[in-house]
Design a protein around this motif. Structure first.
Motif, mmCIF file in Angstrom:
data_model
loop_
_atom_site.group_PDB
_atom_site.id
_atom_site.type_symbol
_atom_site.label_atom_id
_atom_site.label_comp_id
_atom_site.label_asym_id
_atom_site.label_seq_id
_atom_site.Cartn_x
_atom_site.Cartn_y
_atom_site.Cartn_z
ATOM 1 N N SER A 1 11.449 -28.801 -27.523
ATOM 2 C CA SER A 1 12.005 -27.451 -27.524
ATOM 3 C C SER A 1 11.906 -26.837 -28.918
ATOM 4 O O SER A 1 12.091 -27.536 -29.922
ATOM 5 C CB SER A 1 13.477 -27.483 -27.104
ATOM 6 O OG SER A 1 14.119 -26.254 -27.374
ATOM 7 N N GLU B 1 18.272 -31.492 -16.604
ATOM 8 C CA GLU B 1 17.410 -31.218 -17.757
ATOM 9 C C GLU B 1 17.871 -29.956 -18.483
ATOM 10 O O GLU B 1 17.910 -29.916 -19.725
ATOM 11 C CB GLU B 1 15.961 -31.058 -17.301
ATOM 12 C CG GLU B 1 15.323 -32.327 -16.767
ATOM 13 C CD GLU B 1 13.886 -32.123 -16.308
ATOM 14 O OE1 GLU B 1 13.262 -33.087 -15.855
ATOM 15 O OE2 GLU B 1 13.384 -30.978 -16.414
ATOM 16 N N ALA C 1 15.931 -26.855 -29.994
ATOM 17 C CA ALA C 1 16.839 -27.986 -29.764
ATOM 18 C C ALA C 1 16.082 -29.296 -29.903
ATOM 19 O O ALA C 1 14.888 -29.361 -29.620
ATOM 20 C CB ALA C 1 17.450 -27.895 -28.366
ATOM 21 N N ALA D 1 21.960 -30.110 -26.250
ATOM 22 C CA ALA D 1 21.137 -30.481 -27.405
ATOM 23 C C ALA D 1 21.108 -29.336 -28.414
ATOM 24 O O ALA D 1 21.192 -29.553 -29.627
ATOM 25 C CB ALA D 1 19.722 -30.836 -26.952
ATOM 26 N N HIS D 2 20.981 -28.104 -27.918
ATOM 27 C CA HIS D 2 20.940 -26.933 -28.802
ATOM 28 C C HIS D 2 22.292 -26.663 -29.454
ATOM 29 O O HIS D 2 22.382 -26.467 -30.681
ATOM 30 C CB HIS D 2 20.506 -25.706 -28.007
ATOM 31 C CG HIS D 2 20.695 -24.412 -28.736
ATOM 32 N ND1 HIS D 2 19.945 -24.065 -29.853
ATOM 33 C CD2 HIS D 2 21.565 -23.396 -28.536
ATOM 34 C CE1 HIS D 2 20.343 -22.888 -30.294
ATOM 35 N NE2 HIS D 2 21.327 -22.461 -29.517
ATOM 36 N N MET E 1 17.904 -35.661 -27.655
ATOM 37 C CA MET E 1 17.914 -35.963 -26.232
ATOM 38 C C MET E 1 16.486 -36.010 -25.680
ATOM 39 O O MET E 1 15.691 -35.105 -25.931
ATOM 40 C CB MET E 1 18.702 -34.860 -25.518
ATOM 41 C CG MET E 1 19.327 -35.249 -24.211
ATOM 42 S SD MET E 1 20.384 -33.903 -23.552
ATOM 43 C CE MET E 1 21.613 -33.713 -24.855
ATOM 44 N N THR E 2 16.190 -37.069 -24.939
ATOM 45 C CA THR E 2 14.899 -37.202 -24.271
ATOM 46 C C THR E 2 15.117 -37.424 -22.785
ATOM 47 O O THR E 2 15.859 -38.338 -22.394
ATOM 48 C CB THR E 2 14.085 -38.380 -24.838
ATOM 49 O OG1 THR E 2 13.803 -38.139 -26.222
ATOM 50 C CG2 THR E 2 12.767 -38.546 -24.086
ATOM 51 N N GLY F 1 21.188 -30.549 -20.238
ATOM 52 C CA GLY F 1 20.953 -31.311 -21.458
ATOM 53 C C GLY F 1 20.415 -30.439 -22.576
ATOM 54 O O GLY F 1 20.821 -30.582 -23.736
ATOM 55 N N HIS F 2 19.500 -29.521 -22.244
ATOM 56 C CA HIS F 2 18.952 -28.648 -23.285
ATOM 57 C C HIS F 2 20.043 -27.825 -23.941
ATOM 58 O O HIS F 2 20.069 -27.666 -25.173
ATOM 59 C CB HIS F 2 17.877 -27.734 -22.702
ATOM 60 C CG HIS F 2 17.195 -26.893 -23.743
ATOM 61 N ND1 HIS F 2 17.716 -25.683 -24.164
ATOM 62 C CD2 HIS F 2 16.074 -27.106 -24.474
ATOM 63 C CE1 HIS F 2 16.928 -25.178 -25.106
ATOM 64 N NE2 HIS F 2 15.928 -26.024 -25.309
ATOM 65 N N HIS G 1 15.260 -31.673 -28.100
ATOM 66 C CA HIS G 1 15.221 -31.944 -26.659
ATOM 67 C C HIS G 1 13.766 -32.022 -26.231
ATOM 68 O O HIS G 1 12.967 -31.136 -26.519
ATOM 69 C CB HIS G 1 15.925 -30.802 -25.922
ATOM 70 C CG HIS G 1 15.925 -30.920 -24.427
ATOM 71 N ND1 HIS G 1 14.837 -30.571 -23.646
ATOM 72 C CD2 HIS G 1 16.895 -31.298 -23.560
ATOM 73 C CE1 HIS G 1 15.139 -30.754 -22.364
ATOM 74 N NE2 HIS G 1 16.379 -31.193 -22.282
ATOM 75 N N ARG G 2 13.440 -33.111 -25.533
ATOM 76 C CA ARG G 2 12.049 -33.340 -25.121
ATOM 77 C C ARG G 2 12.029 -33.925 -23.710
ATOM 78 O O ARG G 2 12.921 -34.678 -23.316
ATOM 79 C CB ARG G 2 11.393 -34.306 -26.108
ATOM 80 C CG ARG G 2 9.969 -34.707 -25.777
ATOM 81 C CD ARG G 2 9.444 -35.721 -26.781
ATOM 82 N NE ARG G 2 8.939 -35.099 -28.008
ATOM 83 C CZ ARG G 2 9.248 -35.496 -29.240
ATOM 84 N NH1 ARG G 2 10.094 -36.509 -29.418
ATOM 85 N NH2 ARG G 2 8.723 -34.894 -30.283
#
Length: 333
Positions: A249, A160, A252, A167-168, A174-175, A163-164, A254-255
């Motif tokens: 976020s 996770e 980002a 994504a940033h 991204m989920t 991924g963040h 990102h969730r």
């Protein structure tokens, strides 16, 4: 759409791929068919998927250098759903190196591939195990998850965070979805429902951990994959939360989203539903809690409903009946 599904011959990957194919989408599946559990079951799932003209399978380990990037270049999928992983809390204590390779290196390879060949939405499986030692329930996506109780949970929490960062840095939507105790037809033989059913039907005792004082948010697999399918179009965008419960976020796209039944059930009640369906009572051997395990899980699914309108709907007795019917037929018991 064209969707790349990693772990397509796995329990959840099979059900999701079948759902997408039935809806008319193309699915590119990749799976190593490892021998962590019965390879014949994985092959049987893959054979059922291969009966669909829209399915294309690739046998490979996702962490193989250049594999995923090559597949993205060749296939140009609209979305990727990443379900390939080494699963299992207890096995992560016995063989942690396999989790390093599949979960961390495999996810890193995917992030690098999507950085090079962008897709509309990258969806990645996590687990309720990341909540670890948290005792306040139901679990919310915005709760801290800093106390993993197993190495499996630690690898998923790490993905996770990995991924963040991607994504940033690279603006990759991204989920991550945290699964809660998934069960159902075509389930893994190392999971409790299959272990219980097999033992009961053979007249053998079952092991009940923590002396039965366990609660789980049992989630039927078809409900789960409906949630995933609907989340595919719930693409996160910075600055566009859907409500106060959103884990989006601030920096980002990102969730993190819980996917669960939002209704914890006592383990002994789950076993009772299985006994009633099979028409046989289990001989129960009460055991202490296993290392890495937790006494309860419970999902807050407010965010899932806000994003998709979906609420998990299969009661445990109904889901258990479907599972048991499949189990007897598949195993000839």
């Amino acid at each position: 759409m064209k969707v790349l599904v990693t772990g397509s011959a796995g329990f959840v990957g099979y059900h999701l791929s079948l759902r997408l194919l039935s809806a008319g989408h193309e699915v590119i599946g990749v799976d190593a068919l490892t021998d962590y559990y019965d390879v014949a079951l994985k092959k049987a799932r893959e054979d059922r998927l291969s009966a669909h003209t829209g399915y294309k399978a690739r046998r490979a380990r996702i962490e193989a250098p250049g594999l995923l990037r090559g597949m993205l270049v060749e296939e140009r999928p609209d979305m990727v759903v990443h379900l390939a992983a080494q699963a299992g809390v207890r096995y992560s204590i016995e063989a942690p190196a396999t989790y390093m390779a599949a979960n961390l290196q495999g996810t890193f390879a995917l992030l690098e591939a999507v950085r090079a060949v962008p897709v509309r939405h990258l969806l990645i499986a996590s687990t309720s195990s990341v909540y670890g030692a948290n005792t306040q329930m139901p679990y919310k996506e915005t709760d801290k998850a800093d106390t993993p109780m197993s190495f499996y949970a630690a690898t998923k929490k790490a993905t996770e965070a990995m991924g963040h960062s991607y994504a940033h840095l690279y603006d990759i939507p991204m989920t991550f979805f945290r699964f809660f105790t998934v069960y159902g037809t075509w389930g893994r033989p190392d999971m409790a429902p299959s272990l219980f059913a097999d033992a009961i039907l053979r007249g053998e005792p079952i092991r009940v951990f923590n002396h039965g004082d366990m609660r789980r948010d049992f989630t039927y697999v078809e409900d789960l994959v409906e949630g995933i399918e609907r989340l595919m179009e719930a693409i996160p965008k910075v600055g566009q939360p859907v409500g106060e419960a959103d884990s989006l976020s601030p920096v980002a796209p990102h969730r993190i989203v819980n996917i669960g039944n939002a209704e914890p059930v006592q383990l002994l009640d789950f076993i009772g539903s299985l006994e009633a369906t099979l028409g046989m009572e289990a001989e129960k051997v009460m055991m202490d809690m296993q290392p890495g395990d937790v006494p309860a899980t419970w999902a807050d699914t407010t965010l899932l409903r806000d994003l998709t309108g979906v609420a998990m709907g299969t009661p445990v007795p109904e889901g258990v009946a479907k599972f048991a019917e499949w189990f007897r037929e598949y195993h000839g018991l």
